[in-house]
Design a protein around this motif. Structure first.
Motif, mmCIF file in Angstrom:
data_model
loop_
_atom_site.group_PDB
_atom_site.id
_atom_site.type_symbol
_atom_site.label_atom_id
_atom_site.label_comp_id
_atom_site.label_asym_id
_atom_site.label_seq_id
_atom_site.Cartn_x
_atom_site.Cartn_y
_atom_site.Cartn_z
ATOM 1 N N LYS A 197 1.068 -1.174 0.241
ATOM 2 C CA LYS A 197 0.035 -0.128 -0.133
ATOM 3 C C LYS A 197 0.958 1.306 -0.014
ATOM 4 C CE LYS A 197 -4.493 -0.729 1.913
ATOM 5 N NZ LYS A 197 -5.397 -0.528 3.260
ATOM 6 N N PRO B 2 4.125 3.926 -4.525
ATOM 7 C CA PRO B 2 3.520 4.828 -5.322
ATOM 8 C C PRO B 2 3.005 4.102 -6.668
ATOM 9 C CG PRO B 2 5.910 5.173 -5.731
ATOM 10 C CD PRO B 2 5.833 4.171 -4.277
ATOM 11 N N THR B 3 2.374 4.592 -7.460
ATOM 12 C CA THR B 3 1.843 4.018 -8.645
ATOM 13 C C THR B 3 2.777 4.519 -9.701
ATOM 14 O OG1 THR B 3 0.079 5.780 -8.972
ATOM 15 C CG2 THR B 3 -0.495 3.602 -8.083
ATOM 16 N N TYR C 236 4.129 0.193 -10.902
ATOM 17 C CA TYR C 236 2.988 -0.388 -11.343
ATOM 18 C C TYR C 236 1.642 0.224 -11.067
ATOM 19 C CZ TYR C 236 6.289 -4.128 -10.814
ATOM 20 O OH TYR C 236 7.655 -4.820 -10.614
ATOM 21 N N THR C 237 0.663 -0.041 -11.687
ATOM 22 C CA THR C 237 -0.515 0.746 -11.543
ATOM 23 C C THR C 237 -1.284 0.411 -10.163
ATOM 24 O OG1 THR C 237 -2.099 -1.163 -12.565
ATOM 25 C CG2 THR C 237 -0.868 0.414 -13.950
ATOM 26 N N HIS C 238 -2.382 1.223 -9.881
ATOM 27 C CA HIS C 238 -3.132 0.723 -8.793
ATOM 28 C C HIS C 238 -3.625 -0.478 -8.809
ATOM 29 C CE1 HIS C 238 -5.780 1.399 -5.294
ATOM 30 N NE2 HIS C 238 -6.770 0.885 -5.958
ATOM 31 N N GLU C 239 -4.196 -0.924 -9.827
ATOM 32 C CA GLU C 239 -4.749 -2.152 -9.949
ATOM 33 C C GLU C 239 -3.604 -3.252 -9.791
ATOM 34 O OE1 GLU C 239 -7.502 -5.231 -10.600
ATOM 35 O OE2 GLU C 239 -8.034 -3.033 -10.181
ATOM 36 N N GLU C 240 -2.506 -3.114 -10.274
ATOM 37 C CA GLU C 240 -1.399 -4.165 -10.141
ATOM 38 C C GLU C 240 -0.980 -4.316 -8.907
ATOM 39 O OE1 GLU C 240 0.694 -3.650 -14.512
ATOM 40 O OE2 GLU C 240 1.233 -2.441 -13.065
ATOM 41 N N LEU C 241 -0.878 -3.132 -8.007
ATOM 42 C CA LEU C 241 -0.601 -3.070 -6.670
ATOM 43 C C LEU C 241 -1.478 -3.902 -5.716
ATOM 44 C CD1 LEU C 241 1.344 0.366 -6.322
ATOM 45 C CD2 LEU C 241 2.494 -1.897 -6.548
ATOM 46 N N LEU C 242 -2.932 -3.668 -6.342
ATOM 47 C CA LEU C 242 -3.918 -4.208 -5.533
ATOM 48 C C LEU C 242 -3.850 -5.679 -5.530
ATOM 49 C CD1 LEU C 242 -6.542 -3.337 -3.788
ATOM 50 C CD2 LEU C 242 -7.610 -3.405 -5.763
ATOM 51 N N TYR D 212 -5.669 -8.469 -3.206
ATOM 52 C CA TYR D 212 -7.009 -7.626 -3.154
ATOM 53 C C TYR D 212 -7.436 -7.598 -1.700
ATOM 54 C CZ TYR D 212 -6.923 -8.375 -8.017
ATOM 55 O OH TYR D 212 -6.540 -8.208 -9.553
ATOM 56 N N GLU E 51 -7.611 -5.680 1.879
ATOM 57 C CA GLU E 51 -7.278 -4.300 2.824
ATOM 58 C C GLU E 51 -7.049 -4.668 4.040
ATOM 59 O OE1 GLU E 51 -7.593 -1.215 1.645
ATOM 60 O OE2 GLU E 51 -7.914 -2.076 -0.539
#
Length: 165
Positions: free
Chosen positions: A28, A31-32, A35-41, A46, A48
């Protein structure tokens, strides 16, 4: 606090929740930019919130080591023989030598097995860290996260010196 203040020990079942929390927090905090936010997620499955059972499905307890200060788990590593599988340090404790201590422990374990080289697959964010520890890039490669997401990573290796007697 620095790396001299910590203890490395084998992970225990009771550490699993904290291992998951560190894994999620470390990803978390990225930074993006690479990698994109989706890739990091996807990299954090997925999640939290920490999930002790899930992390132990992906990492075997018998190959996990933790860095602790008192009762606090600050980071962890997982490795199998000559391959470093995972390395995460809680963002609050990064930059204090904890990751270095965990990697050096892994290398020492490999030396004791009389191995002359170790490998890892590094995220693009971690490439500089591993370069500073003497790893060299082998090649960029795709890494699958979940069913649909593939991200670039760097395969790296490090030559080990013989065990000093």
């Amino acid at each position: 606090m620095n790396a001299h203040d910590i203890l490395l020990r084998p992970a225990q079942q009771t550490d699993a929740w904290m291992l998951s929390a560190i894994h999620i927090a470390a990803i978390k905090a990225l930074p993006t930019t690479l990698y994109t936010h989706e890739e990091l997620l996807a990299w954090r499955n997925y999640r939290e919130k920490p999930d002790a059972a899930n992390i132990l499905k992906h990492l075997q307890l018998e190959t996990l080591w933790v860095a602790v200060k008192g009762d606090n788990v600050l980071g962890f590593t997982s490795y199998i023989i000559d391959e470093l599988i995972a390395l995460y340090v809680h963002p609050r404790y990064q930059g204090r030598g904890i990751g270095r201590a965990l990697v050096e422990h892994f290398c020492e374990q490999a030396r004791q097995q009389r191995l002359d080289k170790v490998i890892t697959t590094a995220s693009l964010y971690a490439e500089g860290f591993y370069l500073r520890l003497g790893f060299i890039p082998i090649q960029r490669a795709p890494h699958q996260l979940g069913k649909k997401i593939i991200v670039p990573v760097i395969k790296m290796s490090k030559e080990l010196t013989a065990v000093q007697k």
